[in-house]
Write an enzyme that holds these catalytic residues in place. Structure first.
Site, PDB file in Angstrom:
ATOM      1  N   GLU A   1      61.256  58.074  56.260  1.00  0.00           N
ATOM      2  CA  GLU A   1      61.047  58.547  54.898  1.00  0.00           C
ATOM      3  C   GLU A   1      62.200  58.123  53.970  1.00  0.00           C
ATOM      4  O   GLU A   1      63.369  58.336  54.275  1.00  0.00           O
ATOM      5  CB  GLU A   1      60.903  60.071  54.892  1.00  0.00           C
TER       6      GLU A   1
ATOM      7  N   THR B 112      54.671  57.313  49.669  1.00  0.00           N
ATOM      8  CA  THR B 112      54.498  57.328  51.128  1.00  0.00           C
ATOM      9  C   THR B 112      53.074  56.963  51.531  1.00  0.00           C
ATOM     10  O   THR B 112      52.860  56.190  52.471  1.00  0.00           O
ATOM     11  CB  THR B 112      54.862  58.711  51.698  1.00  0.00           C
TER      12      THR B 112
ATOM     13  N   ASP C 269      59.683  53.489  54.283  1.00  0.00           N
ATOM     14  CA  ASP C 269      58.430  53.474  53.517  1.00  0.00           C
ATOM     15  C   ASP C 269      58.604  53.090  52.050  1.00  0.00           C
ATOM     16  O   ASP C 269      57.784  52.396  51.470  1.00  0.00           O
ATOM     17  CB  ASP C 269      57.694  54.807  53.641  1.00  0.00           C
ATOM     18  N   HIS C 270      59.703  53.526  51.431  1.00  0.00           N
ATOM     19  CA  HIS C 270      59.925  53.222  50.010  1.00  0.00           C
ATOM     20  C   HIS C 270      61.351  53.588  49.645  1.00  0.00           C
ATOM     21  O   HIS C 270      62.128  54.052  50.484  1.00  0.00           O
ATOM     22  CB  HIS C 270      58.921  53.972  49.115  1.00  0.00           C
TER      23      HIS C 270
END
Length: 709
Positions: free
Chosen positions: A258, A302, A478-479
């Protein structure tokens, strides 16, 4: 001024005061919370006038009401509604550096569970200014410091206000078009619409576009697949023979990190590695790592990352594909492809509620057989953050579900502890963060370190049980974790100068890690080719010896000699090994500087790349928004039926299958003579010693559980 104050006791004066106060708080949002990129006195002037037209038009609707008992409540309700819209955009912008679309609003119920902690952290002291005027106005009405005017206004006054509002909006739009031609037909960035026309106009404009999209989907035809198939077949690249099938037959364990950015790898804070274990994996001879790999998410963050990796298609230009389309969209995703081609089982482990990002519905359409959400875990007390079960507990408590799953399996762990606002209970870590003076930035390194230690514990379990050498472990961020609006504060921790920080620097920070780790193997290396999340699925399939050629996928195999190194971002910006394009401005990657006078050949090259990016995103949008995959039947692929899956009683279903298969069962538990492998798992998570409580930081629901418990 005194005369204007006295006018508060007339309807027209009351209307004028409300318009003035709302104009002021809109400007507060523009100048304090939004970053609209204002340059030049002309843009400043447009920004100052753009709230007036739509505010006057909306508030002016109450002017037509003759009865005072209708006029005053209605105009205040309009004011409250408009304030809510403004404030929601403020909160949303602080997290996403973007504005709320209609798609985002309509999907809010599917993402709001678990957001309370984050939303609270996104508030600021000055937020009281967004609500203060309403409180004061209501109090003044109650105490009759503002007297009710029972005299109705002439309809001509209402028509005059409406006409002036439309006239002002026309002037506003004309000025906007003068400064930004094709403002509404070539929407390169939502910021431009807000900057030139305001929040209300943007919301209406977006609503019209959304309705148009819905209408298009309803009339979609099979023939519309032709251009998409033509593109993906031409874009397909053959696998690298030396890499094809390198992980054939192995389990696949996806570790979804995450908000994890590439700069965390090998980064030291106060002389200590932030992620010592992940650094070891990243640099290992058994890992193929990528240092020029970018996230490509949009507003779905996400959920967009999951869609990109699972389907090799892009998220939507507005809102979350999971939230908006996931309930009834057709997917040809990794879990169903691997199940139908190689008999893989599939599961997701995630310590948040099943409805978050509409996962429970979307996963079924993707073909996931099991989804172990928060309802399967003890998330009480301090075992969770606002976004779900802490990572060390997620990995530990998922052992019973993992060990009962039939092999080979494709599983995904979605971690949450390294999530904004990056808070962690003091007993969970002694690691000290950065010293930038910004809590968000400083604590980001603390929660990233905790995540790293969680993965270290999980790997120890994989090694002890023998799963490590039987698995391909794919690790990816994810980002972004730190948004562009915070990057100047981050610059200090990165040893960069915040005063010279620019859009090019922001673009480079969109790198996230990607690792394909196969413990016990040799030959791994750090790969330097450029790629993005859309490229992961064809790469993974080829590593497993499964051809991706028959499927509609927009990415290309990262290991292929002909891999496409143009990385398209959701906002139509792009990266290549040589150049970076941000909002049409071209930068040299070699120097990091803007190319102010590009040659004609370079202009032509950049235009060609831009057209490629726009076409790729447009075709992906067409595929998903119109649900065109329902018309496409690749060889050997059976359409997924969501009704085949129910995510309640997952463990019992696994155990029932083991009993049915008996000696043919391939689960880890069966291989261990039906003895649990949980004793092999060692964790220092202090919460394991805490008693369960009735309190919970998240709301636990499983939409498939009809027991009423």
């Amino acid at each position: 001024m005194k005369t204007f104050w006295e006018k508060r006791n007339t309807r027209l004066g009351f209307f004028s005061w409300l318009v003035l106060l709302f104009w002021i708080k809109t400007l507060i949002a523009y100048f304090v919370d939004f970053h609209l990129g204002i340059s030049g006195i002309f843009q400043w002037f447009i920004l100052l006038i753009n709230p007036l037209a739509t505010t006057g038009l909306l508030f002016g609707l109450a002017i037509y009401l003759r009865k005072a008992r209708l006029f005053y409540p209605i105009i205040i309700i309009i004011d409250i509604a408009n304030t809510v819209l403004l404030y929601l955009n403020v909160i949303y912008y602080r997290e996403f550096t973007d504005f709320m679309t209609i798609s985002t609003m309509t999907g809010y119920s599917k993402v709001n569970q678990g957001l309370s902690g984050s939303s609270l952290a996104l508030t600021n002291i000055h937020d009281v200014l967004y609500w203060l005027d309403l409180v004061v106005i209501v109090v003044m009405l109650l105490f009759k410091w503002i007297r009710i005017d029972h005299r109705p206004l002439n309809k001509r006054i209402g028509l005059t206000i409406t006409s002036l509002a439309f006239l002002l909006f026309g002037v506003n739009l004309t000025l906007g078009e003068m400064d930004r031609p094709q403002l509404l037909t070539r929407t390169f960035d939502r910021t431009y619409v807000v900057k030139y026309l305001g929040i209300d106009a943007f919301t209406v404009y977006d609503g019209v576009n959304t309705q148009h999209t819905d209408a298009i989907r309803a009339t979609a035809k099979k023939s519309e697949l032709r251009s998409i198939l033509k593109y993906t077949r031409k874009h397909y690249t053959s696998p690298n023979k030396s890499m094809y099938g390198k992980a054939k037959g192995k389990n696949v364990i996806v570790l979804h990190l995450e908000s994890f950015q590439q700069f965390l790898i090998n980064k030291k804070i106060n002389g200590k590695e932030v992620t010592p274990f992940l650094n070891k994996i990243y640099n290992s001879q058994s890992t193929y790592s990528f240092d020029n790999f970018f996230h490509q998410v949009g507003q779905g963050k996400t959920s967009d990352a999951e869609n990109l990796l699972e389907t090799s298609t892009f998220g939507l230009s507005q809102g979350s594909l999971f939230a908006q389309l996931g309930s009834d969209n057709t997917f040809q995703a990794a879990p169903s492809i691997l199940n139908q081609r190689e008999d893989y089982s599939s599961a997701v482990f995630h310590g948040n509620v099943a409805s978050f990002w509409n996962r429970s519905a979307t996963y079924k359409n993707m073909g996931y057989q099991y989804f172990f959400d928060a309802s399967y875990y003890d998330t009480s007390g301090d075992r969770s953050t606002g976004y779900g079960l802490k990572d060390k507990l997620l990995f530990h408590d998922s052992v019973p579900f993992l060990e009962n799953l039939q092999q080979p399996f494709y599983v995904k762990y979605i971690t949450v502890t390294n999530h904004f606002p990056y808070t962690l209970d003091s007993e969970d870590t002694t690691f000290k963060g950065a010293n930038t003076g910004d809590n968000t930035v400083d604590n980001y390194f603390v929660t990233a370190h905790y995540l790293d230690q969680s993965i270290k514990e999980f790997y120890a379990y994989l090694n002890k049980t023998g799963l490590a050498k039987k698995s391909l472990i794919m690790i990816y961020g994810d980002h972004y974790g730190i948004s562009n609006s915070e990057n100047k504060k981050l610059a200090k921790a990165l040893g960069a100068n915040p005063n010279t920080w620019n859009d090019y620097d922001n673009a480079q920070l969109q790198r996230v890690p990607l690792m394909f780790n196969m413990p016990g193997t040799k030959g791994g290396s750090i790969q330097h080719q450029y790629g993005g999340e859309v490229d992961v699925l064809p790469t993974l399939l080829h590593l497993l010896g499964v051809s991706s050629k028959r499927y509609i996928q927009f990415g290309t195999d990262l290991f292929s000699k002909n891999h496409d190194q143009v990385v398209a971002f959701r906002n139509q910006d792009w990266e290549t090994p040589q150049y970076t394009s941000v909002s049409g401005t071209l930068y040299s990657n070699a120097t990091g500087s803007e190319i102010k006078n590009p040659s004609k050949s370079l202009q032509a090259k950049a235009a060609k790349i831009q057209a490629h990016v726009k076409n790729e995103l447009s075709l992906s949008d067409s595929l998903n928004e119109k649900n065109l995959l329902r018309f496409y039947k690749p060889k050997g692929f059976k359409a997924v039926n969501a009704r085949d899956f129910n995510y309640s009683d997952g463990l019992q279903k696994e155990e029932k299958l083991e009993d049915k298969l008996a000696k043919k069962s391939t689960s880890l538990l069966s291989e261990n003579n039906d003895k649990s492998t949980l004793p092999f798992y060692k964790t220092d998570a202090p919460e394991l010693n805490h008693k369960s409580t009735d309190s919970n930081r998240i709301k636990i629901t499983n939409p498939d559980d009809n027991s009423g418990k």
